[in-house]
Design a protein around this motif. Structure first.
Motif, short mmCIF file in Angstrom:
data_model
loop_
_atom_site.label_atom_id
_atom_site.label_comp_id
_atom_site.label_asym_id
_atom_site.label_seq_id
_atom_site.Cartn_x
_atom_site.Cartn_y
_atom_site.Cartn_z
N THR A 295 0.84 -1.21 0.00
CA THR A 295 0.00 0.00 0.00
C THR A 295 0.87 1.26 0.00
O THR A 295 0.58 2.26 -0.67
N LYS A 296 1.97 1.20 0.76
CA LYS A 296 2.89 2.33 0.80
C LYS A 296 3.51 2.59 -0.57
O LYS A 296 3.63 3.75 -1.03
N MET A 297 3.91 1.50 -1.23
CA MET A 297 4.48 1.63 -2.57
C MET A 297 3.45 2.19 -3.55
O MET A 297 3.76 3.04 -4.40
N LEU A 298 2.19 1.71 -3.35
CA LEU A 298 1.13 2.20 -4.22
C LEU A 298 0.92 3.70 -4.01
O LEU A 298 0.73 4.47 -4.98
N GLY A 299 0.98 4.16 -2.76
CA GLY A 299 0.82 5.58 -2.46
C GLY A 299 1.95 6.40 -3.04
O GLY A 299 1.74 7.51 -3.58
N MET A 300 3.17 5.86 -2.96
CA MET A 300 4.32 6.59 -3.52
C MET A 300 4.20 6.70 -5.04
O MET A 300 4.44 7.78 -5.63
N PHE B 129 -6.02 13.27 -7.89
CA PHE B 129 -5.33 12.00 -7.72
C PHE B 129 -4.27 12.10 -6.63
O PHE B 129 -4.00 11.14 -5.91
N ALA B 130 -3.68 13.31 -6.47
CA ALA B 130 -2.66 13.53 -5.43
C ALA B 130 -3.27 13.41 -4.05
O ALA B 130 -2.66 12.88 -3.10
N VAL B 131 -4.52 13.90 -3.90
CA VAL B 131 -5.22 13.78 -2.61
C VAL B 131 -5.43 12.32 -2.25
O VAL B 131 -5.21 11.89 -1.12
N VAL B 132 -5.85 11.55 -3.27
CA VAL B 132 -6.04 10.09 -3.03
C VAL B 132 -4.73 9.44 -2.65
O VAL B 132 -4.68 8.58 -1.76
N ALA B 133 -3.62 9.86 -3.32
CA ALA B 133 -2.30 9.27 -3.01
C ALA B 133 -1.89 9.56 -1.57
O ALA B 133 -1.32 8.69 -0.88
N ILE C 131 -3.83 7.31 0.76
CA ILE C 131 -3.30 5.93 0.69
C ILE C 131 -2.03 5.82 1.53
O ILE C 131 -1.82 4.84 2.24
N GLN C 132 -1.18 6.83 1.45
CA GLN C 132 0.06 6.82 2.23
C GLN C 132 -0.23 6.88 3.73
O GLN C 132 0.42 6.22 4.55
N LYS C 133 -1.23 7.72 4.10
CA LYS C 133 -1.61 7.79 5.52
C LYS C 133 -2.12 6.43 6.01
O LYS C 133 -1.78 5.97 7.10
N LEU C 134 -2.96 5.81 5.16
CA LEU C 134 -3.49 4.47 5.54
C LEU C 134 -2.36 3.46 5.68
O LEU C 134 -2.34 2.65 6.60
N SER C 135 -1.39 3.58 4.79
CA SER C 135 -0.25 2.66 4.84
C SER C 135 0.55 2.85 6.12
O SER C 135 0.94 1.89 6.79
N ASN C 136 0.78 4.13 6.48
CA ASN C 136 1.56 4.41 7.69
C ASN C 136 0.82 3.92 8.96
O ASN C 136 1.41 3.35 9.87
#
Length: 284
Positions: free
Chosen positions: A180-185, A201-205, A208-213
């Protein structure tokens, strides 16, 4: 059938040897000879006094009185209320040539040690019973504790297996978090390339990164908890095994003590039988 003592001469002979007959008995004894009415000779015991003297009239229902009236050997136990010490009285009738009873001879044997033995034996028997009862309760408790220990050991084993499975799940979650982290990056990179059109799309990214963390941090926390649980379960399992071993030892020891108490009780009963046979032997 009892061999009879016959003749006035036999009664006279007993009268003469009464002072010496008591020397034949291992325990303290009183010896006597009497006619149908009074005592011809009476040798008191040393340890207890019946209070009879030569010339005294016979008392009703004494062993000698019964032997004369019933024309048979009489053997009775006399309680300690009579002379302070319990004794065993034996009287044998003496007949004339016409089979008429002309008197009796007899002996009174001290039962002081026998009664003391019975009292002590009773105390020991009661003590053995109480100890045996306590040992059996300890044995039952130890066996029950051992059963509980076995159940706890089984539960600890299952819990340890569950922890291992949970650890495997956490590894999978960790892998998902990394992906998920890689997907956010990657999403952030693509949003940057898209420029103004990629702002949404940047907001979604970012989300995703927050969810990953968050997932990664939660996975790390849970992993620490699981490791602590594993250590605790291992400690419980070790303590449970030690408890089960101790319980088994206690149960075995309790059974050994119980067997020893039963053996001592049997020996005490055998000793009591020997005392009874000894008393009975002197009355034959």
């Amino acid at each position: 059938m009892m061999k009879k003592i016959i003749g006035q001469s036999a009664l006279d002979a007993f009268q003469e040897v009464v002072p010496f007959l008591k020397m034949l008995y291992p325990q303290d004894a009183a010896v006597f000879a009497c006619d149908r009415q009074k005592y011809l000779a009476f040798e008191e015991a040393e340890g207890f006094k019946i209070g009879i003297k030569e010339g005294n009239f016979l008392k009703e229902n004494t062993s000698e009185d019964q032997a004369i009236r019933k024309k048979e050997k009489i053997s009775v136990n006399v309680s300690k209320e009579v002379s302070g010490i319990p004794y065993h009285a034996i009287a044998i009738p003496v007949f004339d040539q016409s089979d008429n009873v002309i008197g009796a001879v007899g002996v009174c044997l001290s039962l002081e040690y026998h009664e003391s033995y019975q009292e002590i034996s009773g105390r020991f028997e009661k003590a053995f019973h109480e100890v045996g009862k306590g040992v059996k309760e300890i044995s039952a408790s130890a066996e029950h504790l051992a059963e509980i220990g076995e159940k706890l050991s089984w539960l600890s084993k299952n819990a340890a297996e569950a922890v291992q499975k949970t650890d495997e799940i956490m590894k999978i979650i960790g892998g998902i978090s990394n992906k998920t982290k890689m997907l956010g990056m990657n999403a952030s990179i693509e949003a940057a390339r898209a420029g103004q059109e990629g702002k949404g799309f940047a907001v979604v990214a970012q989300e995703i990164q927050k969810l990953s963390n968050s997932t990664q941090q939660a996975a790390s926390d849970v992993d620490g908890i699981i490791k602590d649980m594993a250590d605790t379960i291992e400690s419980v399992s070790r303590e449970t095994q030690e408890t089960s071993a101790i319980s088994e030892e206690q149960s075995a020891f309790a059974e050994e003590v119980s067997a020893t108490m039963d053996e001592l009780k049997d020996q005490l009963e055998s000793l009591g039988q020997l005392f009874e046979e000894l008393v009975a032997g002197t009355s034959r």
